[in-house]
Write a protein that holds these residues in place. Structure first.
Motif, PDB file in Angstrom:
ATOM      1  N   ALA A  80       0.825  -1.209   0.000  1.00 29.21           N
ATOM      2  CA  ALA A  80       0.000   0.000   0.000  1.00 29.21           C
ATOM      3  C   ALA A  80       0.858   1.258   0.000  1.00 29.21           C
ATOM      4  CB  ALA A  80      -0.912   0.008   1.224  1.00 29.21           C
ATOM      5  N   VAL A  81       0.500   2.182  -0.891  1.00 30.26           N
ATOM      6  CA  VAL A  81       1.049   3.540  -0.859  1.00 30.26           C
ATOM      7  C   VAL A  81      -0.142   4.440  -0.548  1.00 30.26           C
ATOM      8  CG1 VAL A  81       2.163   5.359  -2.194  1.00 30.26           C
ATOM      9  CG2 VAL A  81       2.847   2.961  -2.507  1.00 30.26           C
ATOM     10  N   VAL A  82      -0.148   5.031   0.645  1.00 32.16           N
ATOM     11  CA  VAL A  82      -1.357   5.641   1.187  1.00 32.16           C
ATOM     12  C   VAL A  82      -1.342   7.163   1.050  1.00 32.16           C
ATOM     13  CG1 VAL A  82      -2.755   5.911   3.280  1.00 32.16           C
ATOM     14  CG2 VAL A  82      -1.594   3.738   2.821  1.00 32.16           C
ATOM     15  N   PHE A  83      -2.472   7.701   0.631  1.00 30.22           N
ATOM     16  CA  PHE A  83      -2.698   9.151   0.639  1.00 30.22           C
ATOM     17  C   PHE A  83      -3.845   9.408   1.609  1.00 30.22           C
ATOM     18  CE2 PHE A  83      -0.881   7.920  -3.371  1.00 30.22           C
ATOM     19  CZ  PHE A  83       0.181   8.811  -3.488  1.00 30.22           C
ATOM     20  N   GLU A  84      -3.614  10.298   2.563  1.00 26.98           N
ATOM     21  CA  GLU A  84      -4.577  10.481   3.653  1.00 26.98           C
ATOM     22  C   GLU A  84      -5.803  11.286   3.246  1.00 26.98           C
ATOM     23  OE1 GLU A  84      -4.557   9.086   6.631  1.00 26.98           O
ATOM     24  OE2 GLU A  84      -2.664   8.036   6.251  1.00 26.98           O
ATOM     25  N   SER A  85      -5.688  12.069   2.164  1.00 25.47           N
ATOM     26  CA  SER A  85      -6.797  12.931   1.745  1.00 25.47           C
ATOM     27  C   SER A  85      -6.555  13.362   0.303  1.00 25.47           C
ATOM     28  CB  SER A  85      -6.856  14.190   2.626  1.00 25.47           C
ATOM     29  OG  SER A  85      -5.668  14.950   2.411  1.00 25.47           O
ATOM     30  N   LEU A  86      -7.540  14.037  -0.267  1.00 24.18           N
ATOM     31  CA  LEU A  86      -7.393  14.561  -1.633  1.00 24.18           C
ATOM     32  C   LEU A  86      -6.240  15.555  -1.703  1.00 24.18           C
ATOM     33  CD1 LEU A  86     -11.179  15.079  -2.267  1.00 24.18           C
ATOM     34  CD2 LEU A  86      -9.704  13.592  -3.604  1.00 24.18           C
ATOM     35  N   GLU A  87      -6.098  16.338  -0.647  1.00 28.93           N
ATOM     36  CA  GLU A  87      -5.032  17.328  -0.617  1.00 28.93           C
ATOM     37  C   GLU A  87      -3.660  16.645  -0.591  1.00 28.93           C
ATOM     38  OE1 GLU A  87      -5.286  19.798   2.806  1.00 28.93           O
ATOM     39  OE2 GLU A  87      -4.062  21.372   1.917  1.00 28.93           O
ATOM     40  N   ASP A  88      -3.577  15.615   0.236  1.00 27.24           N
ATOM     41  CA  ASP A  88      -2.328  14.861   0.331  1.00 27.24           C
ATOM     42  C   ASP A  88      -1.999  14.232  -1.030  1.00 27.24           C
ATOM     43  OD1 ASP A  88      -0.127  13.589   1.518  1.00 27.24           O
ATOM     44  OD2 ASP A  88      -1.306  11.802   1.994  1.00 27.24           O
ATOM     45  N   LEU A 116      -6.389   5.778  -1.410  1.00 27.60           N
ATOM     46  CA  LEU A 116      -6.820   7.142  -1.077  1.00 27.60           C
ATOM     47  C   LEU A 116      -7.895   7.068   0.004  1.00 27.60           C
ATOM     48  CD1 LEU A 116      -7.080  10.229  -1.537  1.00 27.60           C
ATOM     49  CD2 LEU A 116      -8.699   9.704  -3.384  1.00 27.60           C
ATOM     50  N   LYS A 117      -7.663   7.797   1.116  1.00 23.45           N
ATOM     51  CA  LYS A 117      -8.627   7.832   2.225  1.00 23.45           C
ATOM     52  C   LYS A 117      -9.400   9.158   2.208  1.00 23.45           C
ATOM     53  CE  LYS A 117      -5.518   5.476   5.480  1.00 23.45           C
ATOM     54  NZ  LYS A 117      -4.830   5.670   6.776  1.00 23.45           N
ATOM     55  N   ASN A 118     -10.460   9.179   2.984  1.00 25.74           N
ATOM     56  CA  ASN A 118     -11.227  10.409   3.242  1.00 25.74           C
ATOM     57  C   ASN A 118     -11.738  11.073   1.971  1.00 25.74           C
ATOM     58  OD1 ASN A 118     -11.040  10.315   6.105  1.00 25.74           O
ATOM     59  ND2 ASN A 118      -8.876  10.859   5.898  1.00 25.74           N
ATOM     60  N   ALA A 119     -12.208  10.257   1.043  1.00 32.17           N
ATOM     61  CA  ALA A 119     -12.800  10.784  -0.193  1.00 32.17           C
ATOM     62  C   ALA A 119     -14.194  10.204  -0.393  1.00 32.17           C
ATOM     63  CB  ALA A 119     -11.911  10.448  -1.389  1.00 32.17           C
ATOM     64  N   GLY A 120     -14.809   9.757   0.706  1.00 28.90           N
ATOM     65  CA  GLY A 120     -16.143   9.165   0.628  1.00 28.90           C
ATOM     66  C   GLY A 120     -17.234  10.202   0.850  1.00 28.90           C
ATOM     67  N   PRO A 121     -18.466   9.733   1.135  1.00 27.83           N
ATOM     68  CA  PRO A 121     -19.601  10.656   1.281  1.00 27.83           C
ATOM     69  C   PRO A 121     -19.352  11.742   2.336  1.00 27.83           C
ATOM     70  CG  PRO A 121     -20.364   8.387   1.163  1.00 27.83           C
ATOM     71  CD  PRO A 121     -18.860   8.322   1.225  1.00 27.83           C
ATOM     72  N   LYS A 122     -18.877  11.351   3.526  1.00 30.56           N
ATOM     73  CA  LYS A 122     -18.609  12.352   4.564  1.00 30.56           C
ATOM     74  C   LYS A 122     -17.177  12.865   4.483  1.00 30.56           C
ATOM     75  CE  LYS A 122     -21.714  10.387   8.074  1.00 30.56           C
ATOM     76  NZ  LYS A 122     -22.756  11.343   8.424  1.00 30.56           N
ATOM     77  N   GLY A 123     -16.290  12.073   3.972  1.00 29.78           N
ATOM     78  CA  GLY A 123     -14.868  12.388   4.051  1.00 29.78           C
ATOM     79  C   GLY A 123     -14.445  13.575   3.227  1.00 29.78           C
TER      80      GLY A 123
END
Ligand code: FES
Length: 575
Positions: free
Chosen positions: A408-416, A436-443
């Motif tokens: 895994a190569v992880v990005f914490e958010s769209l900005e990251d 890619l994390k935090n790109a869902g409905p609430k994220g």
């Protein structure tokens, strides 16, 4: 005087004296120049979704004129009214964030005005689901029409389609295969006419599925935006809206479980946009049905991809139109459809298929015996990384990556992601898994189409075209790749995606429908204890507060929880 529940007597403003309310209403509407005779006709609303920022809806004013002509020819009084409109490239942070607002707007405008029926004019991706969601909840007679697809562009003898080729040329520019002058030239040619994206993106998908669901006149989905037939379709839609007002045929009578299953069947057979899964979950939710992802996957396993359109195939919507449009697809799918489902014409789907034009020769829709892609074009995945499911459009992915284990190569958010994806120092190889994390409905919030994580520039320049990518985001229907989307629960609510760290091993096994994070449970439990939810700017007020507090996960269509009634059934139903 008209029936007291019809026309000007519908939904009277509450002054405490109904006759006075009617008197006042007629006084004001007469300021528009109407006669009593006109006001006694069935009143047919027409949603005006035009905006100077919505090129996909550029023709809406002409379409409204044609709808009005049809309404008047059939003895109704057409009244247009505005609703919010949404264009994919002109909605911040993403059009999905505003889809529910448009659905609320449509519902309340339909319900709050004296309309005997309504013509819903949609087109660009979120507008069709928003209008259908609103109409389902308002449940007065309603008929959908779309603005229709664009014609294709041309660059150096090659056809161009928005927006599959937007992405393809952008990837070539990033890989330094073309220069700035050429990418600018292409930019002027990608959207050459009014209308919606002419590949099998979300707009084309939703149009075809909505027609299959019975909410549109037969043939209405594929007619190009700029053709005269599109205007005739609008006139016919207006005429039918008057008949619907008299017959009182409502969306709930059309959008039955059978009809929704027909729409999902078509979604699979056209190799449609994965976004449609979210939208149909939301539309079904408004009717008290929950989308059963297991059932959807089961349908997929018996439904081949038949339509040879970009991004998975070769052709464009204008070719599907010439090939007979949706009817050609339905004819091929007939044994898998609920033919007795009622459509907006008042006739069944099988009656409409029987009467549809049969093209003499066409190569856009394949026979079931020779599909573009076998079964399971869109697959649903489960595993410890997606307990409530995730999806992958394997028909548009590199087959060799459908069984893959990587780091895994992880990005914490769209900005990251934006900050680091092209960093030459990024520790990434072609067989890694981009997360890619935090790109869902609430994220994000709003579950943007960010799931098409770009190939890191340094790998793109080495010729890498596809990698396994995983997120809780959506992806444009015009995109392609080994991309796992809609991971649920999303990371922003503490789904397991939130716990992934750089260097973890992830296993994707599409044939087995599995998505696994290869980290032991004790370690995941320890990470969970350290996890804190992301914070958002502006979450304390307004629409953003409402959105963040009430938006549901992807498997419930990202609708607001207070807009959907209690679930009474799961669709697709078990055979
Ligand atoms: Fe409107 Fe593609 S941007 S349909």
């Amino acid at each position: 005087m008209a029936d007291e529940k019809r026309g000007m007597r519908r939904n009277l403003t509450a002054y405490g004296d109904e006759e006075f309310s009617l008197f006042l209403r007629r006084a004001f509407i007469k300021a528009m120049g109407y006669t009593d005779e006109a006001l006694d006709r069935p009143i047919i609303g027409i949603t005006n979704t035009f905006s100077d920022l919505n090129a996909c809806h550029r023709t809406v004013p002409q379409l409204i004129e044609a709808v009005k002509r049809g309404v008047m020819l059939a003895g109704g009084l057409p009244v247009e009214f505005p609703t919010i409109t949404l264009h994919e490239s002109f909605a911040y942070p993403t059009s999905m964030y505003l889809r529910n607002l448009m659905a609320i707007d449509a519902e309340e405008m339909i319900r709050g005005q004296p309309l005997d029926s309504v013509v819903l004019i949609g087109g660009c991706d979120k507008t069709v689901p928003a209008l259908l969601m609103g109409a389902a909840s308002a449940d007065i007679p309603a008929i959908l029409m779309v603005t229709g697809p664009m014609l294709t562009g041309n660059h150096k003898g090659e056809r161009l389609g928005a927006c599959t080729d937007c992405r393809r040329f952008w990837a070539r520019f990033r890989a330094k295969e073309i220069d700035e002058a050429e990418i600018n030239e292409v930019n002027s040619k990608l959207a050459p006419t009014a209308g919606t994206c002419m590949v099998m993106g979300t707009a084309s998908t939703m149009a075809l599925c909505a027609e299959a669901m019975g909410m549109m006149l037969p043939g209405g989905a594929a007619i190009p935006a700029v053709m005269a037939e599109r205007m005739r379709n609008a006139e016919a839609t207006g005429k039918r809206a008057v008949e619907l007002a008299k017959e009182r045929l409502t969306p709930k009578q059309i959008m039955t479980p059978d009809a929704i299953e027909n729409a999902l069947r078509v979604l699979l057979a056209i190799g449609g946009s994965t976004n449609a899964i979210v939208h149909f979950a939301a539309i079904a939710g408004r009717l008290g049905f929950a989308l059963d992802l297991e059932g959807f996957d089961r349908m997929g396993q018996e439904t081949p991809v038949l339509v040879d359109l970009k991004p998975t195939g070769q052709h464009y919507m204008e070719h599907l139109y010439e090939a007979g449009g949706l009817a050609t697809i339905l004819r091929e799918l007939k044994p898998l459809l609920h033919g007795k489902a009622l459509t907006i014409t008042g006739r069944t789907l099988e009656e409409e298929i029987a009467d549809a034009r049969v093209p003499e020769k066409q190569d856009v829709v394949r026979p079931r015996s020779n599909p573009i892609f076998g079964n399971g074009g869109i697959a649903v995945l489960w595993g410890n990384l997606a307990p409530d499911g995730a999806i992958i459009k394997q028909a548009a992915a590199t087959p060799a990556l459908m069984t893959h284990t990587g780091r895994a190569v992880v990005f914490e958010s769209l900005e990251d992601l934006a900050n680091r994806i092209d960093d030459p120092a990024l520790d990434v190889n072609a067989d890694d898994v981009l997360v890619l994390k935090n790109a869902g409905p609430k994220g994000a919030p709003g579950m943007p189409e960010a799931g098409y994580i770009p190939i890191p520039r340094k790998l793109g320049e080495q010729g890498v075209k596809d990698m396994v990518r995983i997120s809780d985001a959506r992806m444009s229907g015009t995109a392609f790749g080994a991309i796992v989307l809609h991971v649920a629960p999303e990371s922003a609510v503490g789904g397991p995606l939130a716990l992934v760290r750089n260097g973890d091993r992830i296993r994707l096994d599409v044939p087995q429908r599995r998505l696994e994070l290869l980290v032991d449970d004790a370690e995941l439990a320890a990470r969970r204890r350290q996890w804190t939810p992301p914070q958002h700017d502006g979450e304390e007020r307004g629409y953003r507060k409402l959105f963040l507090e009430t938006v549901q996960q992807a498997d419930r269509g990202c609708d607001f929880e207070f807009l959907a009634p209690k679930v009474t059934m799961r669709v697709p139903r078990k055979p």
